[in-house]
Design an enzyme around this catalytic site. Structure first.
Site, PDB file in Angstrom:
ATOM      1  N   ARG A  69      20.497  42.794  75.242  1.00  0.00           N
ATOM      2  CA  ARG A  69      19.509  43.866  75.159  1.00  0.00           C
ATOM      3  C   ARG A  69      18.542  43.572  74.015  1.00  0.00           C
ATOM      4  O   ARG A  69      18.925  43.013  72.990  1.00  0.00           O
ATOM      5  CB  ARG A  69      20.200  45.220  74.915  1.00  0.00           C
ATOM      6  CG  ARG A  69      20.906  45.773  76.134  1.00  0.00           C
ATOM      7  CD  ARG A  69      21.504  47.143  75.885  1.00  0.00           C
ATOM      8  NE  ARG A  69      22.600  47.082  74.947  1.00  0.00           N
ATOM      9  CZ  ARG A  69      22.521  47.349  73.651  1.00  0.00           C
ATOM     10  NH1 ARG A  69      21.375  47.735  73.129  1.00  0.00           N
ATOM     11  NH2 ARG A  69      23.567  47.253  72.873  1.00  0.00           N
ATOM     12  N   TYR A 210      17.983  40.459  81.833  1.00  0.00           N
ATOM     13  CA  TYR A 210      19.382  40.543  81.387  1.00  0.00           C
ATOM     14  C   TYR A 210      19.897  41.975  81.273  1.00  0.00           C
ATOM     15  O   TYR A 210      19.252  42.843  80.667  1.00  0.00           O
ATOM     16  CB  TYR A 210      19.549  39.863  80.021  1.00  0.00           C
ATOM     17  CG  TYR A 210      20.959  39.347  79.805  1.00  0.00           C
ATOM     18  CD1 TYR A 210      21.308  38.061  80.194  1.00  0.00           C
ATOM     19  CD2 TYR A 210      21.943  40.149  79.260  1.00  0.00           C
ATOM     20  CE1 TYR A 210      22.601  37.592  80.031  1.00  0.00           C
ATOM     21  CE2 TYR A 210      23.242  39.681  79.092  1.00  0.00           C
ATOM     22  CZ  TYR A 210      23.559  38.399  79.473  1.00  0.00           C
ATOM     23  OH  TYR A 210      24.846  37.934  79.313  1.00  0.00           O
ATOM     24  N   LYS A 219      21.720  51.689  80.886  1.00  0.00           N
ATOM     25  CA  LYS A 219      21.320  52.227  79.585  1.00  0.00           C
ATOM     26  C   LYS A 219      20.050  53.075  79.713  1.00  0.00           C
ATOM     27  O   LYS A 219      19.912  54.104  79.064  1.00  0.00           O
ATOM     28  CB  LYS A 219      21.082  51.093  78.594  1.00  0.00           C
ATOM     29  CG  LYS A 219      22.260  50.156  78.438  1.00  0.00           C
ATOM     30  CD  LYS A 219      23.478  50.868  77.945  1.00  0.00           C
ATOM     31  CE  LYS A 219      24.625  49.905  77.687  1.00  0.00           C
ATOM     32  NZ  LYS A 219      25.834  50.605  77.237  1.00  0.00           N
ATOM     33  N   HIS A 239      27.799  57.241  75.307  1.00  0.00           N
ATOM     34  CA  HIS A 239      28.227  55.844  75.396  1.00  0.00           C
ATOM     35  C   HIS A 239      29.744  55.815  75.210  1.00  0.00           C
ATOM     36  O   HIS A 239      30.238  55.437  74.141  1.00  0.00           O
ATOM     37  CB  HIS A 239      27.514  55.058  74.287  1.00  0.00           C
ATOM     38  CG  HIS A 239      27.572  53.575  74.430  1.00  0.00           C
ATOM     39  ND1 HIS A 239      27.379  52.720  73.372  1.00  0.00           N
ATOM     40  CD2 HIS A 239      27.786  52.782  75.498  1.00  0.00           C
ATOM     41  CE1 HIS A 239      27.475  51.467  73.782  1.00  0.00           C
ATOM     42  NE2 HIS A 239      27.723  51.476  75.068  1.00  0.00           N
ATOM     43  N   SER A 261      28.619  48.775  71.424  1.00  0.00           N
ATOM     44  CA  SER A 261      28.699  47.680  72.389  1.00  0.00           C
ATOM     45  C   SER A 261      29.584  46.560  71.846  1.00  0.00           C
ATOM     46  O   SER A 261      29.495  46.212  70.665  1.00  0.00           O
ATOM     47  CB  SER A 261      27.300  47.112  72.633  1.00  0.00           C
ATOM     48  OG  SER A 261      26.407  48.157  72.918  1.00  0.00           O
ATOM     49  N   CYS A 263      32.751  46.406  71.262  1.00  0.00           N
ATOM     50  CA  CYS A 263      33.788  46.798  70.290  1.00  0.00           C
ATOM     51  C   CYS A 263      35.072  47.215  70.997  1.00  0.00           C
ATOM     52  O   CYS A 263      35.919  47.894  70.415  1.00  0.00           O
ATOM     53  CB  CYS A 263      33.292  47.942  69.415  1.00  0.00           C
ATOM     54  SG  CYS A 263      32.035  47.435  68.242  1.00  0.00           S
ATOM     55  N   ASP A 286      32.085  52.584  79.946  1.00  0.00           N
ATOM     56  CA  ASP A 286      30.861  52.478  79.148  1.00  0.00           C
ATOM     57  C   ASP A 286      30.093  53.789  78.986  1.00  0.00           C
ATOM     58  O   ASP A 286      29.521  54.029  77.939  1.00  0.00           O
ATOM     59  CB  ASP A 286      29.936  51.422  79.762  1.00  0.00           C
ATOM     60  CG  ASP A 286      28.843  50.953  78.813  1.00  0.00           C
ATOM     61  OD1 ASP A 286      29.142  50.742  77.630  1.00  0.00           O
ATOM     62  OD2 ASP A 286      27.684  50.821  79.253  1.00  0.00           O
ATOM     63  N   ARG A 378      28.821  37.776  80.268  1.00  0.00           N
ATOM     64  CA  ARG A 378      29.308  39.004  80.926  1.00  0.00           C
ATOM     65  C   ARG A 378      29.904  38.734  82.294  1.00  0.00           C
ATOM     66  O   ARG A 378      29.572  37.743  82.952  1.00  0.00           O
ATOM     67  CB  ARG A 378      28.129  39.972  81.106  1.00  0.00           C
ATOM     68  CG  ARG A 378      27.474  40.426  79.808  1.00  0.00           C
ATOM     69  CD  ARG A 378      28.250  41.506  79.146  1.00  0.00           C
ATOM     70  NE  ARG A 378      27.613  41.977  77.924  1.00  0.00           N
ATOM     71  CZ  ARG A 378      27.645  43.247  77.526  1.00  0.00           C
ATOM     72  NH1 ARG A 378      28.261  44.173  78.239  1.00  0.00           N
ATOM     73  NH2 ARG A 378      27.081  43.597  76.384  1.00  0.00           N
TER      74      ARG A 378
END
Ligand code: OXD
Ligand code: MN
Length: 592
Positions: A69, A210, A219, A239, A261, A263, A286, A378
């Site tokens: 991002r 991406y 998002k 989130h 993100s 974590c 998420d 990913r």
């Protein structure tokens, strides 16, 4: 197709602006997915993995500049800068549109324009938000098929006059007549824009292919635009993962957790407990939308249909359920390729083979000084493939939440777990959340601690102070006994040799078990200025060698420094809610 006049008019307008070679309305079928994959394999954009090892799976390699991002290029174009707040890059909506129109002009030349009707939340949920993504990236189409419910069924739901959020996306790389395409087209960094128009509820994304920059349901819609809508309508777009935890008595409790993100949200959502008698099931990894139900409790729904998880570090040891989920029918991006045609990444739990092709397409051997997979590589996969997906994960009304966990990567200062004394202190703990920056965003400061309230810093579509006030106001929606209890966790404490002090992963059940016992009135807490800590033997550590004294310490000196850092953070947010400032002053008085 559709008789929706507004949609047809918008598609016509974009077609004229972007001048694609042709237009394709996505039906969302597997046949369409397979066809696009075949085309991308043929063009060299995708690699089909060995079907004996990884059936129905593909590898994509992004351009080296387009790997995460781009927060610096993400804009909230609300009417005023004040509405966007200090947490967002603001741009005047008219000016930004003019700039973007200039870029969009002819940007799809030589490419197909795909129209993706999609819905965030289960199709039949009353909370569903419909988006229409127009994109010139077939990679986006195939990813959206995993991450959302998409295709003709959404057009049917939309009818002739249903509401939708227009989401325009282009990779920003028009092709001249006869010009050959590259494997991962995108625009240079300074031309990338991830733009949100919250009042108008529109998303315009340009230049990146991406993840969250390009899969606009995630998002952009389900967090940034949804957060604005949620504030206006009295709900929350967060989130957060959602999990269901069944204890040895068979009691099932739903928990959400907000971590930044990369974590460990996916790991916690799929955890395999190391304590006997406990079971964890996934509802989301998420995003959670939280609403008050008829009984006054908060109900969580996962608006997504898939997982877009970080691959490095994922192994049969750390997250066996994720590994099983991605055994087939998965899209991999920026992982390494083995000579047998399978995937590999750092932390996959198998030594690196003697030879690989790295994420940039180069030969790689274990002597290489660079990682074979990008740290933000990913996997994209449908949630239904998760062996521990909860049967109620698509309940259109969601599940009642009893506890909210907050947390980040903090090598020191923040203890393993704390429970807030009340809602206001819980929101205070959310407001001061800090975490080391990870590779999920493009940044020069990876590893440095930044303040990331509720793990929403990059995702709040409006002013942070209003966002925190909105969280405080939740207390007025219902009675205190119905509100979820708020816990703060930190799996990432390190000792003087920089080694992790807590084993994490499946052993995090030990902390969850304590939290659940607190809810049930079965565990005592030790009162501190920051909330309740477990008693020294409150957490079951059978079989572990851990220093609970250190893990459950609130070090006065470190907290004095921490309070200074929190003050600096608060000073950067004009109009910080008074209740939170009072909490900080109370803490300062008690710890100072
Ligand atoms: C994500 C992120 O992709 O937070 O979920 O970056
Ligand atoms: Mn995320």
């Amino acid at each position: 197709m559709t008789n929706h006049k507004k949609l047809l008019a918008w598609v016509e307008e974009i077609k004229e602006l972007c001048q694609p070679k042709d237009v394709h309305w996505c039906d969302g079928s597997k046949a369409e997915y397979d066809r696009l994959m075949d085309q991308m394999v043929q063009s060299g954009a995708a690699i089909r993995l060995n079907p004996d090892l990884r059936p129905d799976s593909y590898l994509f390699r992004s351009h080296p500049s387009d790997v995460a991002r781009v927060e610096d290029r993400t804009f909230i174009a609300s009417r005023t800068k004040e509405e966007a707040g200090p947490n967002n890059n603001w741009a005047d909506p008219d000016e930004l549109k003019a700039t973007l129109r200039g870029l969009y002009k002819g940007c799809m030349q030589g490419r197909t324009m795909y129209i993706i009707p999609f819905v965030m939340s289960p199709l039949e949920s009353p909370f569903a938000l419909i988006g229409i993504e127009i994109t010139d990236s077939p990679y986006v189409v195939v990813n959206m098929r995993h991450m959302t419910r998409m295709g003709t069924k959404v057009l049917d739901k939309l009818g002739t006059d249903g509401e939708f959020v227009p989401c325009l996306h282009s990779v920003g790389a028009p092709l001249k007549d006869g010009e050959a395409d590259v494997a991962w087209p995108c625009a240079p960094m300074e031309d990338k824009y991830i733009a949100h128009f919250p009042e108008e509820r529109a998303i315009w994304s340009y230049g990146s292919g991406y993840g969250g920059n390009a899969l606009l349901g995630k998002k952009c819609l389900a967090l940034r635009i949804a957060s604005v809508k949620a504030r206006e309508e009295g709900w929350l777009a967060e989130h957060m993962l959602i999990l269901g935890l069944t204890d040895p008595d068979g009691v099932k409790t739903y928990v959400t957790a907000a971590f930044p993100s990369a974590c460990g949200k996916t790991n916690l959502a799929m955890l395999v407990p190391t304590l006997p008698g406990y079971e964890v099931e996934t509802l989301g990894d998420d995003i959670a939308w939280l609403r008050k139900g008829e009984d006054g409790r908060l109900y969580a729904i996962n608006p997504e249909a898939g997982f877009f998880g970080v691959a490095p570090g994922t192994s049969y040891e750390s997250n066996p359920n994720a590994m099983r989920t991605i055994e087939h029918s998965t899209i991999f991006t920026n992982v390494a390729l083995t000579d047998e045609g399978d995937v590999w990444w750092e932390g996959i739990g198998k030594p690196a083979p003697a030879h690989l092709i790295d994420w940039q397409g180069n030969d790689w051997t274990p002597d290489s000084d660079k990682p074979a997979a990008h740290p933000n590589a990913r996997f994209t996969v449908s949630a239904a493939q998760n062996p521990v997906i909860a049967k109620e994960w698509e309940d259109p009304m969601g599940v009642p939440v009893s506890a909210i966990l907050l947390g980040g990567r903090r090598p020191s200062t923040v203890p393993l777990v704390l429970e807030s004394k009340d809602w206001t202190q819980g929101i205070f703990l959310g407001s001061i959340m800090g975490s080391e920056i990870t590779a999920a965003t493009i940044s020069k400061n990876i590893g440095q601690v930044r303040r990331d309230p509720f793990a929403m810093l990059p995702f709040i579509g409006y002013n942070m102070s209003d966002y925190l006030q909105h969280w405080l106001d939740v207390a007025d929606w219902t009675t205190e006994d119905k509100l979820p209890r708020i816990f703060h966790v930190n799996w990432f404490l390190r000792d003087e040799n920089k080694r992790f002090m807590w084993p994490g992963f499946g052993d995090n059940i030990r902390v969850l078990a304590w939290a659940i016992k607190r809810l049930q009135g079965k565990a005592e807490g030790v009162e501190t200025p920051l909330g309740y800590l477990p008693k020294k033997d409150g957490i079951d550590t059978t079989g572990l060698e851990v220093d609970m004294d250190k893990l459950l310490t609130i070090d006065r000196e470190l907290w004095q420094q921490e309070i200074k850092a929190i003050r600096e953070h608060y000073n950067k947010i004009p109009r910080m809610p008074k209740e939170l400032v009072t909490e900080l002053e109370k803490l300062e008085a008690e710890l100072g």
